[in-house]
Write an enzyme that holds these catalytic residues in place. Structure first.
Site, mmCIF file in Angstrom:
data_model
loop_
_atom_site.group_PDB
_atom_site.id
_atom_site.type_symbol
_atom_site.label_atom_id
_atom_site.label_comp_id
_atom_site.label_asym_id
_atom_site.label_seq_id
_atom_site.Cartn_x
_atom_site.Cartn_y
_atom_site.Cartn_z
ATOM 1 N N SER A 184 -3.594 -9.937 50.614
ATOM 2 C CA SER A 184 -4.077 -8.740 49.909
ATOM 3 C C SER A 184 -4.364 -7.628 50.919
ATOM 4 C CB SER A 184 -5.369 -9.127 49.182
ATOM 5 O OG SER A 184 -6.169 -7.999 48.921
ATOM 6 N N TYR A 227 -13.216 -12.617 47.272
ATOM 7 C CA TYR A 227 -11.759 -12.440 47.228
ATOM 8 C C TYR A 227 -11.250 -11.988 48.596
ATOM 9 C CZ TYR A 227 -7.259 -10.625 45.474
ATOM 10 O OH TYR A 227 -5.927 -10.367 45.256
HETATM 11 N N1 LIG Z 1 -2.112 -7.886 40.662
HETATM 12 C C1 LIG Z 1 -2.385 -7.313 41.841
HETATM 13 O O1 LIG Z 1 -2.520 -6.092 42.004
HETATM 14 C C2 LIG Z 1 -2.503 -8.178 43.056
HETATM 15 C C3 LIG Z 1 -2.745 -7.562 44.288
HETATM 16 C C4 LIG Z 1 -2.875 -8.357 45.417
HETATM 17 C C5 LIG Z 1 -2.750 -9.713 45.312
HETATM 18 N N2 LIG Z 1 -2.536 -10.282 44.099
HETATM 19 C C6 LIG Z 1 -2.454 -11.730 44.065
HETATM 20 O O2 LIG Z 1 -1.266 -12.137 43.408
HETATM 21 C C7 LIG Z 1 -1.485 -13.412 42.798
HETATM 22 C C8 LIG Z 1 -1.122 -13.356 41.325
HETATM 23 O O3 LIG Z 1 -1.832 -12.309 40.703
HETATM 24 P P1 LIG Z 1 -1.577 -11.912 39.181
HETATM 25 O O4 LIG Z 1 -1.995 -10.494 39.046
HETATM 26 O O5 LIG Z 1 -0.203 -12.336 38.782
HETATM 27 O O6 LIG Z 1 -2.658 -12.843 38.468
HETATM 28 P P2 LIG Z 1 -2.607 -13.598 37.048
HETATM 29 O O7 LIG Z 1 -4.012 -13.904 36.675
HETATM 30 O O8 LIG Z 1 -1.765 -12.842 36.072
HETATM 31 O O9 LIG Z 1 -1.864 -14.964 37.408
HETATM 32 C C9 LIG Z 1 -2.483 -16.008 38.097
HETATM 33 C C10 LIG Z 1 -2.009 -17.310 37.455
HETATM 34 O O10 LIG Z 1 -2.554 -18.399 38.202
HETATM 35 C C11 LIG Z 1 -2.928 -19.417 37.281
HETATM 36 N N3 LIG Z 1 -3.961 -20.263 37.872
HETATM 37 C C12 LIG Z 1 -5.281 -19.965 38.039
HETATM 38 N N4 LIG Z 1 -5.925 -21.016 38.560
HETATM 39 C C13 LIG Z 1 -4.994 -21.992 38.741
HETATM 40 C C14 LIG Z 1 -5.048 -23.323 39.245
HETATM 41 N N5 LIG Z 1 -6.215 -23.847 39.664
HETATM 42 N N6 LIG Z 1 -3.910 -24.040 39.290
HETATM 43 C C15 LIG Z 1 -2.739 -23.522 38.843
HETATM 44 N N7 LIG Z 1 -2.626 -22.285 38.343
HETATM 45 C C16 LIG Z 1 -3.748 -21.524 38.295
HETATM 46 C C17 LIG Z 1 -3.465 -18.659 36.073
HETATM 47 O O11 LIG Z 1 -3.466 -19.469 34.923
HETATM 48 C C18 LIG Z 1 -2.502 -17.475 36.004
HETATM 49 O O12 LIG Z 1 -1.421 -17.730 35.137
HETATM 50 C C19 LIG Z 1 -2.937 -13.758 43.064
HETATM 51 O O13 LIG Z 1 -3.008 -14.567 44.200
HETATM 52 C C20 LIG Z 1 -3.571 -12.412 43.315
HETATM 53 O O14 LIG Z 1 -4.710 -12.517 44.085
HETATM 54 C C21 LIG Z 1 -2.407 -9.555 42.971
#
Ligand SMILES: NC(=O)c1ccc[n+]([C@@H]2O[C@H](COP(=O)([O-])OP(=O)(O)OC[C@H]3O[C@@H](n4cnc5c(N)ncnc54)[C@H](O)[C@@H]3O)[C@@H](O)[C@H]2O)c1
Length: 272
Positions: free
Chosen positions: A153, A166
């Site tokens: 991130s 986070y």
């Molecule tokens: N969206 C953003 O702007 C952004 C920015 C930086 C980093 N990220 C990172 O990208 C990744 C995905 O983000 P996103 O926006 O798609 O989130 P999201 O919440 O849409 O997807 C995360 C998925 O992980 C699954 N999950 C949660 N706990 C779990 C577990 N214990 N075992 C298996 N699956 C599990 C959830 O059910 C969900 O479907 C994350 O690591 C997030 O920190 C996102």
């Protein structure tokens, strides 16, 4: 002759958090590029609808319920994949994210932070990357070949207010990426690579509340984000696909331990 340098066709790719926004987009891209996709998520409903969606683009898709924090559940998943497809070429550690209780309210003090939420968010983002890397990395070590991509991130480059857990965990992911890249190359040779992406700001379910007001206008926080983003916009979730694809292809064969920012210049800009 077709140029195979950037191809991921035929590769077996395990994608954790595939039921989510980012994992779903990357999974769709991978299946469209001819990869075999193993979609893993902890939520049954999200996983089922994701697999149904992915099957519109290709038949080589398996959906498996799995918890990235449960090593024995991951071992069963690894066994199932190896039985079905014989190997694991790629692991995308995408499950993770912030949680509402782990975000400090603007007036809340750090010392009043909810410890249970701190533990949950650091556990999911740090160990949720480490445990799958152990289990699927073991298969890769036996193969002498494989590729792992972690998701860090912007919080790993410099402080972002209100999200201490986070931020700490995503910084740990950045460091773990370097550590594991080093370990794999020293112990198993140049066939196993470990890299990370550092997404900038993409509007998703986890951050919508802090970036967009209920009336659709930008929050004070997102105005600050855009002021420090030279491209002056949020990312489109599809803009992560190409970078992950590249890092998994032979074109990146000498890249390991790297973290690629995908952020419209946010991490490059001092703000002045
Ligand atoms: N969206 C953003 O702007 C952004 C920015 C930086 C980093 N990220 C990172 O990208 C990744 C995905 O983000 P996103 O926006 O798609 O989130 P999201 O919440 O849409 O997807 C995360 C998925 O992980 C699954 N999950 C949660 N706990 C779990 C577990 N214990 N075992 C298996 N699956 C599990 C959830 O059910 C969900 O479907 C994350 O690591 C997030 O920190 C996102």
């Amino acid at each position: 002759m077709k140029n195979e340098l950037f191809s991921i066709a035929g590769k077996v790719a395990v994608i954790t958090g595939a039921g989510g926004v980012l994992g779903g987009s990357i999974a769709q891209h991978f299946i469209q590029q001819g990869a075999k996709v193993v979609a893993i998520d902890i939520r049954q409903e999200q996983l089922d609808s994701r697999v149904a969606e992915l099957k519109k683009y290709g038949t080589d898709v398996i959906g498996i319920i799995g918890n990235v924090l449960d090593i024995s559940s991951l071992e069963k998943v690894a066994e199932e994949i190896v039985n079905q497809w014989g190997r694991i070429d790629i692991l995308l550690n995408i499950a993770g994210g912030n949680m509402p209780g782990a975000t400090l309210e603007p007036e809340q003090h750090f010392y009043d932070m909810d410890i249970a939420c701190w533990e949950k968010v650091t556990n999911l983002n740090m160990n949720g990357t480490v445990y799958p890397s152990m289990v699927f990395g073991k298969v890769m070590a036996k193969q002498g070949k494989g590729c792992i991509i972690n998701v860090s991130s912007m919080a790993a480059y410099s402080a972002i207010t209100r999200v201490p857990g986070y931020s700490a965990a995503k910084t740990a992911v950045a460091n773990f990426t370097q550590w594991l890249a080093t370990e794999m190359a020293l112990k198993y040779g140049d066939g196993i690579r470990v890299n990370a992406i550092a997404p900038g700001f993409f509007i998703g379910d986890q951050n919508r509340r802090v970036l967009i007001n209920p009336d659709g206008s930008l929050t004070e926080r997102s105005v600050k984000v855009l002021a420090k983003t030279p491209m002056k916009r949020f990312g489109d979730i599809n803009e992560l696909n190409g970078s992950v694809h590249f890092l998994c292809s032979e074109a990146a064969s000498f890249i390991t331990g790297a973290m690629l920012p995908i952020d419209g210049g946010f991490s490059a800009f001092s703000g002045v």
